[in-house]
Design a protein around this motif. Sequence first.
Motif, PDB file in Angstrom:
ATOM      1  N   ILE A  17       0.850  -1.184   0.000  1.00 61.79           N
ATOM      2  CA  ILE A  17       0.000   0.000   0.000  1.00 61.79           C
ATOM      3  C   ILE A  17       0.886   1.233   0.000  1.00 61.79           C
ATOM      4  CG2 ILE A  17      -1.843   1.224   1.175  1.00 61.79           C
ATOM      5  CD1 ILE A  17      -2.503  -1.576  -0.056  1.00 61.79           C
ATOM      6  N   ASP A  18       0.929   1.922  -1.125  1.00 66.96           N
ATOM      7  CA  ASP A  18       1.768   3.092  -1.312  1.00 66.96           C
ATOM      8  C   ASP A  18       0.929   4.344  -1.041  1.00 66.96           C
ATOM      9  OD1 ASP A  18       3.304   5.202  -2.252  1.00 66.96           O
ATOM     10  OD2 ASP A  18       4.158   4.037  -3.885  1.00 66.96           O
ATOM     11  N   SER A  19       1.350   5.138  -0.085  1.00 67.67           N
ATOM     12  CA  SER A  19       0.571   6.323   0.281  1.00 67.67           C
ATOM     13  C   SER A  19       0.573   7.376  -0.821  1.00 67.67           C
ATOM     14  CB  SER A  19       1.124   6.930   1.578  1.00 67.67           C
ATOM     15  OG  SER A  19       2.488   7.314   1.391  1.00 67.67           O
ATOM     16  N   TYR A  21      -0.549   6.975  -3.724  1.00 63.32           N
ATOM     17  CA  TYR A  21      -1.716   6.782  -4.588  1.00 63.32           C
ATOM     18  C   TYR A  21      -2.969   7.332  -3.912  1.00 63.32           C
ATOM     19  CZ  TYR A  21       1.169   3.757  -7.499  1.00 63.32           C
ATOM     20  OH  TYR A  21       2.145   3.289  -8.324  1.00 63.32           O
ATOM     21  N   GLY A  31      -6.036   6.516  -0.364  1.00 61.17           N
ATOM     22  CA  GLY A  31      -4.748   6.902   0.184  1.00 61.17           C
ATOM     23  C   GLY A  31      -4.680   8.359   0.575  1.00 61.17           C
ATOM     24  N   SER A  32      -5.376   9.227  -0.153  1.00 63.20           N
ATOM     25  CA  SER A  32      -5.359  10.656   0.177  1.00 63.20           C
ATOM     26  C   SER A  32      -6.698  11.272  -0.203  1.00 63.20           C
ATOM     27  CB  SER A  32      -4.224  11.371  -0.571  1.00 63.20           C
ATOM     28  OG  SER A  32      -4.388  11.247  -1.962  1.00 63.20           O
TER      29      SER A  32
END
Length: 404
Positions: free
Chosen positions: A71-73, A75, A87-88
């Motif tokens: 899970i890449d923040s 994105y 994510g945002s």
Amino acid sequence: MIENYLETLNDRFRDFDIEYRKQAYINYLKYPDPSYKESPDKKTYVNITEKDLERMAYGELSVAIKREEKIDSGYDLVVTDSDFIIGSEKKGVYISNMKNAFFEKQDLFDRYVDRQFGKYNREYLINFSYENGYFIHVPDNMNTELKIESIQDSNASFTLKNVIIVGKNSTVEITDLYMKHNSGNGVHGRNIYIFCQEGSHVKYNYIQDEGQDTVNLTYVRPVLYNNAEIRIIDVNTGAKKVFYNHESEMYDNTTMRSYGVNISRGDQEMDIWDSSLQYGKYSNCDINIKGVVLDRSSTMHRGNIDIEPEGVKSSGFYGSAILLMSENGKGNSKPALLIKNNDTKSKHSSSISSLDPEQIFYLRSRGLSEDEAKNLIINGFIGYIEDITDNEFLKSKITTVLKL
């Protein structure tokens, strides 16, 4: 056969959007896939078996990707087997999954989503059986960028329906990544609907690099209302069998530009289909697609410029180029002009070629090995895709996937 399992499927999908599903199922039964009458060489078409379609429609989700994995923040949305992870927060932009959006955005479903069934047999099947998907609504007069990553398990089989609605006079760029996770032979079906309201400017970037043994069926359906514009970049490198179908529905004073690259390796089979459906006056379409065929793989490029009777003063161009890098590979191109009025401009081009031995000799005379020379030529052939965008994030993803 899927046709025999209506009761079972009805039981399974009783949770939401039932009336829409019923109509999609009726369309699936009424409009079977046509046979390939237009070409004597069926080997360059991708054969998706009835068994594969059955697995896709029923789904075999294996929850192998946990919430904490990959899970890449960076994105705005990450889609895994079991989660839709925001994510945002983008101020004013609605991001959710289809199940929640069906209840929270019923007005948008009624106006856009439940009126769009598509036009092909397997697209109807996905619309009937879809399990979930993402739902994005960008309101009027907004300028924003969205990054989406989907990392479903390669073992899983499923159908997803994704919807993007861009409001009037809004400008948005969406990068939509479909990446591999472990190995497996799942069947992945997706419909992606993009509604570009009046005066909107949309850039949609589709990158598919899924597991090497999976089957991938994707339908991308932009609808351009008056004075809207869309630019599409699509890159296909993953999956054992790929069927990618993009068709833009265009109305008055609309513009669509589409740029594609696909690389097939090993025993991969790819069927890449880009088309326009131009209803509006003064609509303009420009489609360019390039493919590279390696090893024993095959690539088919298909595309229609379809200008309807009311689409006067419109123009359409389709261009396809395939580079054969192996004597065991196959390439085929089937462009078509479907022009239904006499006040338009349209043309198509198609080329299939192999490497020029003189080019290899020249590069080797400059100190390059044969492999280095071939790679340099391939990179020059498909590298144009990077020049189309100034989005550094997108460029880095394309470079990684294409291994430029």
